[in-house]
Design an enzyme around this catalytic site. Structure first.
Site: not given
Ligand code: PNS
Length: 167
Positions: A19, A43, A92, A130
């Site tokens: 990032h 969520k 990516r 992540s």
């Protein structure tokens, strides 16, 4: 002349070296880059939106034209509201493309005033996400090559499990 603003949206749960690389490169192409933390994308995020903002602030502290914001609505509405001309996404691999292409088309229909601009990720970050960081950290693995050093301890404090905790 009006400033050229780009929005760099994502979950950033947590922000990674991949990032940071995309944000830094975008900051060279635009007058202002807004890193936009989306609160609806996941969520059960590991970090709250405010925590994610604080981590991004740390890793972009040296980039003068980068600011961070939180959005709980549609990306297209936010982009229109701030007068941005571009949405920046990192690509990516080919596997990212179909989903990103779909989102770019939807966002263009929702708001025609901005273009989605894809930056290809640096070769060393091809594998990085992540989720990968969270998975490695939760097994007590070494994440020093995946996240900026200045947030390493923050991430460990939240996600790290000692070997005896791992069942
Ligand atoms: O880091 P991510 O999870 O790939 O980011 C996805 C994100 C946050 C960019 C995307 O889910 C998004 O834009 N969410 C905001 C809600 C929205 O506008 N959805 C419609 C997009 S077509």
């Amino acid at each position: 002349m009006s400033k050229r603003i780009a929005v760099c949206p994502g979950s950033f749960d947590p922000v990674t070296l991949g990032h940071r690389d995309i944000i830094q490169r975008a900051s060279k192409l635009f007058d202002k880059v807004i890193v936009l933390v989306s609160v609806n994308a996941m969520k059960n995020p590991s970090f709250t939106a405010v925590e994610r903002v604080k981590l991004i602030e740390k890793v972009t502290a040296d980039l003068d034209n980068v600011v961070i914001d939180i959005n709980d609505g549609l990306l297209a509405d936010y982009v229109k509201k701030v007068g941005a001309c571009a949405i920046i996404k990192g690509l990516r691999a080919v596997s990212d493309f179909e989903y990103e292409f779909q989102m770019a088309l939807a966002n263009k229909i929702l708001y025609d005033g901005a273009e989605t601009v894809f930056l290809t990720t640096s070769a060393e970050n091809m594998y990085l996400s992540s989720s990968v960081v969270k998975q490695i950290a939760s097994f007590g693995g070494d994440i020093t090559h995946f996240v900026p050093e200045c947030i390493l301890e923050d991430i460990k404090a939240r996600l790290w499990k000692e070997p005896e905790e791992i069942k």
